[in-house]
Design an enzyme around this catalytic site. Structure first.
Site, short mmCIF file in Angstrom:
data_model
loop_
_atom_site.label_atom_id
_atom_site.label_comp_id
_atom_site.label_asym_id
_atom_site.label_seq_id
_atom_site.Cartn_x
_atom_site.Cartn_y
_atom_site.Cartn_z
N ASP A 1 0.86 -1.17 0.00
CA ASP A 1 0.00 0.00 0.00
C ASP A 1 0.90 1.23 0.00
OD1 ASP A 1 -1.84 2.00 0.29
OD2 ASP A 1 -2.99 1.00 1.86
N ARG B 1 0.24 4.32 -0.70
CA ARG B 1 -0.44 5.62 -0.64
C ARG B 1 0.19 6.50 0.42
NH1 ARG B 1 -6.55 3.84 -0.02
NH2 ARG B 1 -5.55 2.36 1.37
#
Ligand SMILES: [Zn+2]
Length: 195
Positions: free
Chosen positions: A124, A126
């Site tokens: 992930d 982000r």
């Protein structure tokens, strides 16, 4: 961070202004802030930080819950005079081609995080730093954050922006996304109550 441009954007949920902000990761894909017309930064502002998901947002893919979450967030933000940030970090930051590649691996039995790792990508990737800078440009100090993701809440530690409360944003599970939602809940601790 200062916006590049702003303009009026009437939508089916109500009247917004849209602000475009430079995306340091990808200049051709600026981040967007959709700001409800009666927004007041001195109040506690309802905020959704939505990461772009082309397949979910536009084509209403059933592999994930992004499209449904985006619809729910636009409705809520319009009702509560809030702000939606549309962050251009497709597929948790891996890009559309990698995301489609990961879908093939998921069809072979991997979960969404394992598939990204198998491709040598962050599970992930982000980042929320840019989102926080945008909220600051809009002079927002206190928010009610629409999210199920504890990582997003942690990202605000020491940011200077106070989270008054979390508002759950829960899509209805379907046959195709049930495993994906279970993975978010069990691997990353997402706060999903209806599974
Ligand atoms: Zn999605």
């Amino acid at each position: 961070m200062e916006h590049l441009i702003k303009t009026q954007l009437p939508t089916e949920w109500g009247a917004f202004e849209v602000f475009a902000y430079q995306n340091d990761e990808n200049e051709a894909m600026p981040h967007l802030a959709l700001v409800s017309k009666a927004f007041n930064p001195e109040e506690i502002v309802t905020v959704r930080i939505h990461s772009e998901c082309l397949t979910g947002d536009i084509f209403k893919s059933k592999r994930c819950d992004c499209g449904e979450q985006l619809n729910m967030a636009m409705k809520k933000i319009s009702e509560e005079n809030g702000v939606l940030l549309y962050m251009r970090q497709e597929g948790r930051g891996i890009g559309i081609v990698n995301k489609l590649n990961a879908y093939n691996l998921q069809d072979e039995g991997m979960n969404t995080y394992e598939a990204n790792q198998h491709l040598g990508l962050e599970a992930d990737g982000r980042q929320y730093h840019g989102a926080i800078q945008i909220l600051k440009d809009l002079h927002i100090e206190r928010i009610n954050l629409l999210t199920n993701n504890p990582m997003k809440i942690h990202a605000f530690n020491d940011s200077g922006i106070f989270i008054n409360k979390r508002i759950p944003i829960t899509a209805l599970p379907n046959k195709e996304n049930k495993f994906y939602l279970h993975t978010k809940k069990n691997v990353k601790g997402h706060l999903i109550d209806n599974l």
